[in-house]
Design an enzyme around this catalytic site. Sequence first.
Site, short mmCIF file in Angstrom:
data_model
loop_
_atom_site.label_atom_id
_atom_site.label_comp_id
_atom_site.label_asym_id
_atom_site.label_seq_id
_atom_site.Cartn_x
_atom_site.Cartn_y
_atom_site.Cartn_z
N ASP A 161 46.56 11.28 54.33
CA ASP A 161 45.75 11.93 55.37
C ASP A 161 46.06 13.42 55.40
O ASP A 161 47.21 13.80 55.60
CB ASP A 161 46.07 11.28 56.72
CG ASP A 161 45.38 11.99 57.88
OD1 ASP A 161 44.34 12.62 57.63
OD2 ASP A 161 45.90 11.90 59.01
N ASN A 171 44.42 15.80 57.44
CA ASN A 171 44.09 16.57 58.65
C ASN A 171 44.63 15.96 59.93
O ASN A 171 44.23 16.35 61.04
CB ASN A 171 42.57 16.76 58.75
CG ASN A 171 41.85 15.42 58.90
OD1 ASN A 171 42.47 14.37 58.77
ND2 ASN A 171 40.56 15.47 59.18
N ASP A 186 42.02 10.63 53.43
CA ASP A 186 40.78 11.34 53.14
C ASP A 186 40.82 11.95 51.73
O ASP A 186 41.83 11.89 51.03
CB ASP A 186 40.52 12.42 54.21
CG ASP A 186 41.77 13.23 54.50
OD1 ASP A 186 42.40 13.69 53.53
OD2 ASP A 186 42.14 13.37 55.70
N ASP A 215 33.09 2.85 43.70
CA ASP A 215 32.80 1.49 44.13
C ASP A 215 31.29 1.39 44.35
O ASP A 215 30.68 2.29 44.93
CB ASP A 215 33.53 1.19 45.45
CG ASP A 215 34.10 -0.21 45.47
OD1 ASP A 215 33.30 -1.16 45.34
OD2 ASP A 215 35.32 -0.36 45.65
N ASP A 267 31.10 -4.34 43.57
CA ASP A 267 31.53 -5.25 44.62
C ASP A 267 30.74 -6.57 44.58
O ASP A 267 29.50 -6.54 44.56
CB ASP A 267 31.27 -4.53 45.96
CG ASP A 267 31.95 -5.20 47.13
OD1 ASP A 267 33.18 -5.22 47.16
OD2 ASP A 267 31.23 -5.69 48.03
N GLU A 319 33.29 -7.17 40.18
CA GLU A 319 34.14 -8.05 41.00
C GLU A 319 33.38 -9.37 41.16
O GLU A 319 32.25 -9.38 41.64
CB GLU A 319 34.41 -7.45 42.38
CG GLU A 319 35.43 -8.27 43.15
CD GLU A 319 35.24 -8.27 44.66
OE1 GLU A 319 36.19 -8.61 45.37
OE2 GLU A 319 34.14 -7.96 45.15
N HIS A 365 43.04 -4.20 47.47
CA HIS A 365 42.94 -4.03 48.92
C HIS A 365 42.57 -5.32 49.65
O HIS A 365 42.51 -5.33 50.87
CB HIS A 365 41.91 -2.94 49.24
CG HIS A 365 40.52 -3.36 48.84
ND1 HIS A 365 40.16 -3.52 47.52
CD2 HIS A 365 39.43 -3.68 49.57
CE1 HIS A 365 38.90 -3.92 47.46
NE2 HIS A 365 38.43 -4.02 48.69
N ASP A 366 42.29 -6.39 48.90
CA ASP A 366 41.95 -7.68 49.53
C ASP A 366 43.06 -8.72 49.38
O ASP A 366 42.88 -9.87 49.78
CB ASP A 366 40.69 -8.27 48.86
CG ASP A 366 39.45 -7.44 49.09
OD1 ASP A 366 39.34 -6.79 50.14
OD2 ASP A 366 38.58 -7.43 48.19
C1 GLC Z 1 34.62 -7.31 48.26
C2 GLC Z 1 35.53 -6.21 48.72
C3 GLC Z 1 35.99 -6.52 50.10
C4 GLC Z 1 34.79 -6.57 51.00
C5 GLC Z 1 33.73 -7.55 50.48
C6 GLC Z 1 32.41 -7.31 51.13
O1 GLC Z 1 35.26 -8.52 48.13
O2 GLC Z 1 36.59 -6.05 47.82
O3 GLC Z 1 36.93 -5.61 50.59
O4 GLC Z 1 35.16 -6.95 52.29
O5 GLC Z 1 33.50 -7.41 49.10
O6 GLC Z 1 31.87 -6.09 50.72
CA CA Z 2 42.07 12.33 57.69
#
Ligand code: GLC
Ligand code: CA
Length: 585
Positions: A43, A45, A51, A120, A228, A287, A360-361
């Site tokens: 971050d 700011n 960011d 993404d 995605d 994905e 991140h999942d």
């Molecule tokens: C994918 C992403 C996830 C998101 C989902 C819906 O699995 O990695 O973070 O919640 O799609 O977009």
């Molecule tokens: Ca920020």
Amino acid sequence: MTIQMEPANESSTGSEDNGELEAGRDWFHGAVVYQIYPRSFADSNGDGIGDLRGIISKLDYLHTLGVDVVWLSPIYASPQDDNGYDISDYRSVDPIFGTLDELQELSEGLHKRGMKLVMDLVVNHTSDEHPWFVESRSSRDNPKRDWYWWRQPRDGVEPGTPGAEPNNWGSAFSGPAWDYDDATGEYYLHLFAKKQPDLNWENPEVRASVYDMMNWWLDRGVDGFRMDVINFISKDTALPDGPRGDGKLYGDGSPYYLSGPRIHEFLREMHREVFAGRDKPLLTVGEMPGVTVEDAVLFTDPERKEVDMVFQFEHVALDQEQGNKWRPKKLELTELKSSLGRWQDALAERGWNSFYWGNHDQARAVSRFGDDGQYRELSAKMLAGVLHLHRGTPYVYQGEELGMTNMTFGAISDYRDIEVLNHHREATTHLGHTDAEVLAALAPLNRDNARTPVQWDATRHGGFTTGSPWISVNPNANHINAAAQVDDPDSVFSFYQKVIAFRHEDPVISDGDFTMLLPDDPHVYAYRRSLPGVEILVLANFSGSEQTPQVDKSWAEAEQVLGNYTSRPDLHLKPWELKVFRRLG
Ligand code: GLC
Ligand code: CA
């Protein structure tokens, strides 16, 4: 709009019809991808949210690590219902992250350092605040009505009440996959949150608009896309009811949308309209939850021109009871090896694998597959070696290179993820579980484990922000952080540098054959990589006790080229030890 193509180079094949592949291997065989989840990276700011300026300030860090590609999770305009996976404008940057100019600066900063930028691409659904959906919901005869999945309520049930949904599908984020819209008296489909209506890919205007947007980004200089849930875009248009498991509130619609009837057609069309004829090296990764290995071969066979590689989910479902991430079960190493080994074999001749322990999942790699207590550093290094030396493109999720761990959250109010919050509500109100039961069950695998901020140093909030972070920083930032590791030759970070460099330097890693060894050993992960004239043996102990794997004894005389302990010329393994041997012949 006119699409400006990169100047075509003389020798390039150029046309979509020409099946000729570039001579030699694909560039991404030797590449390592690093995933940034911008909200939690850095971050700049003090508003507590990571960011673009924060990322720009860490470019030298990424360069020092040695990665080739940065995949940026969504930074587009979004109401942030699902942290940016709900997009309201595909061609702008959300003000919480910065501006288009800053994105350009980030892209140039990466390119200058020899790295690429992969964006993404979230096009199974938009946000309900996207102008396309705002129009679509405005009336039944709006020209964009058919851009989404609108259906009549079920006959004989009061519209808007439980059971009136057009079919029984559940949403991935709890509740039904349908939401009733009073204004026009119909339901729209959302496989994820209510604020993520699914786009109707049957409509050619939808597809053309998506391709146009992708071309716009590529023309601006981005180097590819991570797509995605891309294997959800083709649905069986009859939308039949799905099977309902025991104790489940909703049916499972996935047989009707997972790698659906037109998925290969759509991806080939996308390739033709977006990627064909561009001669700079790009990267596309789809994905694909639930993708089968047979389908993955088709998706990634270069001659079919769909995507370069897919993210598959088999190995991250092994510690869940019947694929239910809210009911953890013990992970068996033999199952992990049999799964990953099967993917290696299936994509040996055609297609290409990707490899990840986390994103991140998912939970943090070292907490899930290693030991985040006494053996945290050793097991984090071992896991890096095992993953990166497979045949396939490895992905590093931010913080993994520091051995960051799962978070211990207290109450439900400490969580931020919509998937966790919705599940907790549904399980406590409709399924009769107590708060304590639900919290205990979701602790090991929930997505917020991976979303705590990157730990940069030992100062307040791990150096992530000067303000108050949007989600708590793990208190172990006081000793697990980048500042303590970057210059320490024995750190997890330095070990990642080594394995990344190994792939760059040794073709047996990027392109060699793969053979799984000792499939039945419950503690040791062992495999061989080979090219004519050279072979490598990887031995890894997935346990806290010493092991003596039964491999060919002559390996003890080979050179040990990598390890997480001081090297010893034998085939014994200490707790969580990794040994890599190389020999000619
Ligand atoms: C994918 C992403 C996830 C998101 C989902 C819906 O699995 O990695 O973070 O919640 O799609 O977009
Ligand atoms: Ca920020």
